[in-house]
Design a protein around this motif. Structure first.
Motif, short mmCIF file in Angstrom:
data_model
loop_
_atom_site.label_atom_id
_atom_site.label_comp_id
_atom_site.label_asym_id
_atom_site.label_seq_id
_atom_site.Cartn_x
_atom_site.Cartn_y
_atom_site.Cartn_z
N THR A 19 35.45 47.81 35.87
CA THR A 19 34.75 47.39 36.85
C THR A 19 35.20 45.87 36.97
O THR A 19 36.04 45.28 35.86
N TYR A 20 34.83 45.37 37.91
CA TYR A 20 35.06 43.94 38.32
C TYR A 20 33.77 43.10 38.42
O TYR A 20 32.88 43.93 39.01
N PRO A 21 33.94 41.82 37.99
CA PRO A 21 32.10 41.09 38.76
C PRO A 21 32.26 41.11 40.28
O PRO A 21 32.96 40.94 40.91
N PRO A 22 30.77 40.53 40.38
CA PRO A 22 30.86 40.90 41.72
C PRO A 22 31.70 39.40 41.85
O PRO A 22 31.66 38.44 41.80
N VAL A 23 32.18 39.75 43.75
CA VAL A 23 32.77 38.30 44.78
C VAL A 23 32.55 38.07 45.61
O VAL A 23 31.32 38.80 46.30
N PRO A 24 32.00 36.63 45.67
CA PRO A 24 31.43 35.79 46.70
C PRO A 24 32.48 36.77 48.28
O PRO A 24 33.98 36.03 47.60
N VAL A 25 32.01 36.70 49.67
CA VAL A 25 32.76 37.29 50.79
C VAL A 25 32.12 36.16 51.40
O VAL A 25 32.08 35.73 51.68
#
Length: 220
Positions: A19-25
């Motif tokens: 899993t990966y932390p949320p990433v802003p687009v």
């Protein structure tokens, strides 16, 4: 690409995917979000199209103020001729069948499939989404609530986009762009089956209720 035309019944390995932390687009210095509460579908279609059109992607990168303008143009397009010759009320968002009609990505067309995450067919559809992503093709998804909470909550209420992982983050989870937050979330398919609670990746709805799946165009 032929496998995209039939249900995917193979199973991803049972080991827990990373899993990966949320990433802003972000485009330019702008977080890419839906322009208002009715334009989640338009935001998803814009990002879908930009992911397959480098010219459009560069235009949005250099002129992020166009994001809102293009979302309105797409919203207008999706609303036209939604029920025979009759337009869809724009305040109701984007119906799945016209969103599928207006979705643009090289080499494929899209079709809308209702999805019940309590069934084997629903699991197959989510695996078809993963298969398309692993083939480099984004897939719009509609989210909603529990049928037990009433028909209004079970109807499609929000649109998100399952996108291909980068080579650095490739895994057997879905990577979902959620346009109200402008964030990417990693979610395993098992997390999306028979849910009873809300999920941030689904725009704080509980279920995936439609999948807008890609099919190869005749010339592809």
């Amino acid at each position: 690409m032929a496998p995209l035309q039939r249900p995917i019944r193979t199973r991803v390995g049972t080991s827990t995917p990373p899993t990966y932390p949320p990433v802003p687009v972000v485009l330019g210095q702008t977080l890419v979000t839906q322009a208002d509460a009715t334009k989640c579908g338009a935001a998803v279609l814009l990002m879908l199209e930009a992911s397959g059109d480098p010219t459009l992607a560069r235009e949005l990168e250099n002129n992020p103020e166009l994001i809102t303008t293009y979302q309105q143009t797409i919203h207008d397009r999706v609303s036209r001729r939604a029920v025979g010759p009759v337009d869809w009320p724009q305040s109701f968002g984007s119906p799945p069948w016209t969103l599928a009609r207006e979705a643009r990505f090289p080499g494929v067309t899209y079709r809308a499939h209702a999805l019940d995450d309590r069934t084997e067919h629903g699991r197959d559809l989510l695996h078809a989404v993963l298969h398309a992503n692993q083939s480099g093709i984004p897939v719009p998804l509609y989210t909603g609530g529990n049928i037990g909470q009433g028909l209004a909550r079970a109807l499609p209420r929000h649109v998100v986009l399952a996108v291909p992982h980068t080579l650095e983050t490739r895994s057997s989870s879905l990577r979902i762009y959620e346009p109200s937050a402008g964030m990417l979330y990693d979610v395993s398919i098992d997390e999306l089956l028979k849910r009873t609670t809300k999920h941030r990746a689904l725009g704080n709805w509980t279920h995936v209720v439609w999948a807008i799946l890609p099919y190869p165009t005749k010339s592809a």
